[in-house]
Design an enzyme around this catalytic site. Sequence first.
Site, short mmCIF file in Angstrom:
data_model
loop_
_atom_site.label_atom_id
_atom_site.label_comp_id
_atom_site.label_asym_id
_atom_site.label_seq_id
_atom_site.Cartn_x
_atom_site.Cartn_y
_atom_site.Cartn_z
N ASN A 91 0.79 -1.43 -0.07
CA ASN A 91 -0.09 0.13 0.01
C ASN A 91 0.94 1.46 0.04
O ASN A 91 0.32 2.35 -0.52
CB ASN A 91 -1.04 -0.01 1.32
N TYR A 158 3.99 9.55 -11.18
CA TYR A 158 2.97 8.68 -10.18
C TYR A 158 2.29 7.92 -11.18
O TYR A 158 2.21 6.78 -10.92
CB TYR A 158 1.92 9.77 -9.45
N SER A 161 4.30 4.85 -12.31
CA SER A 161 4.50 3.75 -11.19
C SER A 161 3.26 3.17 -11.09
O SER A 161 3.45 1.98 -10.73
CB SER A 161 4.94 4.40 -9.93
N ILE A 191 -9.85 9.46 -2.88
CA ILE A 191 -10.20 8.86 -1.74
C ILE A 191 -9.92 10.11 -0.63
O ILE A 191 -8.56 10.53 -0.65
CB ILE A 191 -9.35 7.64 -1.46
P1 NAD Z 1 -0.98 8.32 2.67
O1 NAD Z 1 -0.04 9.59 2.58
O2 NAD Z 1 -2.20 8.82 3.69
O3 NAD Z 1 -0.61 7.14 3.26
C1 NAD Z 1 0.56 6.71 2.65
C2 NAD Z 1 1.54 6.19 3.80
O4 NAD Z 1 2.72 5.56 3.23
C3 NAD Z 1 2.20 7.09 4.85
O5 NAD Z 1 1.83 6.69 6.10
C4 NAD Z 1 3.55 7.34 4.54
O6 NAD Z 1 4.45 7.54 5.69
C5 NAD Z 1 3.79 5.93 4.18
N1 NAD Z 1 5.08 5.92 3.18
C6 NAD Z 1 5.42 6.72 2.46
N2 NAD Z 1 6.58 6.47 1.98
C7 NAD Z 1 7.04 5.25 2.60
C8 NAD Z 1 8.14 4.25 2.32
N3 NAD Z 1 8.92 4.64 1.45
N4 NAD Z 1 8.15 3.26 3.10
C9 NAD Z 1 7.02 2.78 3.82
N5 NAD Z 1 6.05 3.68 4.22
C10 NAD Z 1 5.83 4.80 3.34
O7 NAD Z 1 -1.70 8.14 1.50
P2 NAD Z 1 -3.26 7.19 1.09
O8 NAD Z 1 -3.79 8.24 0.29
O9 NAD Z 1 -3.59 6.67 2.12
O10 NAD Z 1 -2.43 6.23 -0.02
C11 NAD Z 1 -2.30 4.90 0.25
C12 NAD Z 1 -2.05 4.38 -1.29
O11 NAD Z 1 -3.34 4.30 -2.12
C13 NAD Z 1 -1.02 4.72 -2.07
O12 NAD Z 1 -0.23 3.78 -2.75
C14 NAD Z 1 -1.67 5.54 -2.98
O13 NAD Z 1 -0.84 5.91 -4.04
C15 NAD Z 1 -2.79 5.14 -3.21
N6 NAD Z 1 -4.13 5.78 -3.56
C16 NAD Z 1 -4.68 6.94 -2.97
C17 NAD Z 1 -5.76 7.55 -3.68
C18 NAD Z 1 -6.09 8.39 -2.78
O14 NAD Z 1 -7.15 9.41 -3.23
N7 NAD Z 1 -6.05 8.89 -1.52
C19 NAD Z 1 -5.99 7.41 -4.83
C20 NAD Z 1 -5.44 6.22 -5.84
C21 NAD Z 1 -4.44 5.61 -4.82
#
Ligand code: NAD
Length: 258
Positions: A91, A158, A161, A191
């Site tokens: 994640n 992004y 990836s 989200i």
């Molecule tokens: P978020 O920033 O709340 O959570 C991401 C977490 O990853 C954070 O706690 C951060 O500290 C941790 N992190 C960052 N770099 C890291 C590393 N190198 N090693 C370990 N941990 C690390 O983001 P989110 O919105 O909860 O996103 C979670 C996933 O969902 C991500 O992969 C994101 O790309 C994907 N996503 C999110 C959305 C959205 O709208 N929020 C949409 C599509 C995809």
Amino acid sequence: MKLSGKVALVTGAGSENGIGRAIALLLAREGASIVVNDVNPDWARQAAERISEAGGQAFPLAADVSREDQVKQMVETAARKWGTLDILVNNAGITQAVSILDMSLEDWDRVVDVNLKGTFLCTREALPYMIRKKWGRIVCMSSVSGKKGGGRIGGVHYAASKAGILGFTKALVREVSPLGITANAICPGTIDTGKDSMRLMWNGKPATEGLEEAKRSIPIGRVGMPWDVARAVLFFVSEDADFINGEVMDVNGGAYLD
Ligand code: NAD
């Protein structure tokens, strides 16, 4: 209890209203023991405490998923602590709203390293434990950006990836399915994780306007919440999805249809 006796590693599960934390909480509620990874040790600890307070089992492990040495150590420690590793949720992810013309090599490397290399490293290190049991479940977090070439924020690094994660997941299925392991991917749309960074539009509109605009473009009439994504992960790792493999599930309220 759909996951009694299972051990799950959820990366990037620390941030307070993040998707990873919701996944970790839901899998714990279904009986899994959770290894809570985050690059931020305080967040990992807080998330593990929250799970314990809710009656679940959790153990924090800080590591940067893009660092090979740290990932190896994390997976080894996790497997030693709980005796095995059954479920991996890749994640952890980062984004950055920057145009390609302003994108430095460091910008590109950081985003691709965390999102794509991190997914590869965690998967490679976790696989031997799953192979030993002839059972494993892997879920990779992509994004609508990986399908349509960019979401509301985030640049070419992004989107590249997240598209790479879809190819990775499908190639993985070909290799590991005969060993009892399934792999699936999720593409969340917008989200609401309550952070200013995700609330900013490309053109810098304020959060409220950005979210209102996002809602108008989503047929269901609301943005997604972390729990919406967590439920999709639970489905993929539970026995309900035993015959579902290499699938890409959209969790976007109908905002993008393909
Ligand atoms: P978020 O920033 O709340 O959570 C991401 C977490 O990853 C954070 O706690 C951060 O500290 C941790 N992190 C960052 N770099 C890291 C590393 N190198 N090693 C370990 N941990 C690390 O983001 P989110 O919105 O909860 O996103 C979670 C996933 O969902 C991500 O992969 C994101 O790309 C994907 N996503 C999110 C959305 C959205 O709208 N929020 C949409 C599509 C995809």
